[in-house]
Design a protein around this motif. Structure first.
Motif, mmCIF file in Angstrom:
data_model
loop_
_atom_site.group_PDB
_atom_site.id
_atom_site.type_symbol
_atom_site.label_atom_id
_atom_site.label_comp_id
_atom_site.label_asym_id
_atom_site.label_seq_id
_atom_site.Cartn_x
_atom_site.Cartn_y
_atom_site.Cartn_z
ATOM 1 N N TYR A 132 0.806 -1.143 0.039
ATOM 2 C CA TYR A 132 -0.041 0.181 -0.147
ATOM 3 C C TYR A 132 0.836 1.183 0.102
ATOM 4 C CZ TYR A 132 0.809 0.223 4.859
ATOM 5 O OH TYR A 132 1.362 0.609 6.290
ATOM 6 N N ASP A 133 0.240 2.509 -0.317
ATOM 7 C CA ASP A 133 1.076 3.541 -0.536
ATOM 8 C C ASP A 133 1.051 4.470 0.794
ATOM 9 O OD1 ASP A 133 1.912 3.317 -3.217
ATOM 10 O OD2 ASP A 133 -0.091 4.198 -3.767
ATOM 11 N N ILE A 134 1.864 4.909 1.258
ATOM 12 C CA ILE A 134 1.871 5.829 2.421
ATOM 13 C C ILE A 134 1.794 7.167 1.918
ATOM 14 C CG2 ILE A 134 3.420 6.535 4.525
ATOM 15 C CD1 ILE A 134 4.707 3.999 4.240
ATOM 16 N N LEU A 135 0.882 7.751 2.293
ATOM 17 C CA LEU A 135 0.528 9.145 1.688
ATOM 18 C C LEU A 135 0.696 10.026 2.663
ATOM 19 C CD1 LEU A 135 -3.156 7.793 0.210
ATOM 20 C CD2 LEU A 135 -0.849 8.014 -0.866
ATOM 21 N N THR A 136 0.545 11.324 2.309
ATOM 22 C CA THR A 136 0.653 12.475 3.279
ATOM 23 C C THR A 136 -0.346 12.735 4.109
ATOM 24 O OG1 THR A 136 -0.025 14.013 1.640
ATOM 25 C CG2 THR A 136 2.280 13.970 1.700
#
Length: 171
Positions: A132-136
């Protein structure tokens, strides 16, 4: 009609492969010759033991839905114990040393026991890795992580279900 050397070689290799597969004992799990009713009945008589924490509860529910969709059996013949382990590895690091991607690995050790809980009938390990993406945005990251966890748990539950079905089909 004349056969080229390449076509003749392909024909011979194809025929040899078909003969080898026919003699290996392979047969589909839900195909002809397998008693689907017995496998389904055996799967429905497996009691999934409760697991701790939220991921354990999800795994319990996914397995229960696959094994016995009508709920826990009143008179279970088997008991399934599962130990879940979750590992998180951050990947894709930016210049400021913050991660932008993560792998979530879900591992399950499982044991199928007789109804008395004393006789171990089978055991195994199943694992799944999702990313999964680690977003801001922290909320979006949390949702991404929860979705990845759910996907991994579903994949592990599917694998355990298939392995149990194979075990019961062989009995």
């Amino acid at each position: 009609m004349s056969w080229s050397r390449r076509e003749l070689t392909r024909l011979i290799v194809g025929a040899a492969s078909a003969i080898a597969l026919a003699g290996c004992g392979f047969q589909p799990l839900y195909g002809p010759g397998i008693n689907n009713t017995e496998v389904s009945t055996s799967l429905a008589s497996v009691r999934v033991e409760p697991l701790t924490d939220r991921a354990g509860q999800q795994m319990h529910n996914f397995l229960r839905d696959r094994l016995n969709p009508r709920g826990q059996p009143a008179d279970a013949s088997y008991s399934l114990r599962i130990q879940l382990t979750e590992r998180l590895q951050e990947l894709g690091v930016r210049r400021d040393e913050t991660a932008t991607r993560a792998n979530l690995r879900m591992e399950a050790d499982f044991i199928l026991l007789s109804v008395d809980g004393q006789t171990q009938l089978m055991s195994g390990e199943s694992a799944s890795t999702t990313s999964y993406d680690i977003l801001t945005n922290p909320f979006a990251t949390t949702v991404s992580e929860e979705t990845a966890r759910e996907r991994a748990l579903r994949e592990v539950a599917d694998d355990i279900h298939t392995r149990l079905a194979l075990y019961f089909a062989k009995q």
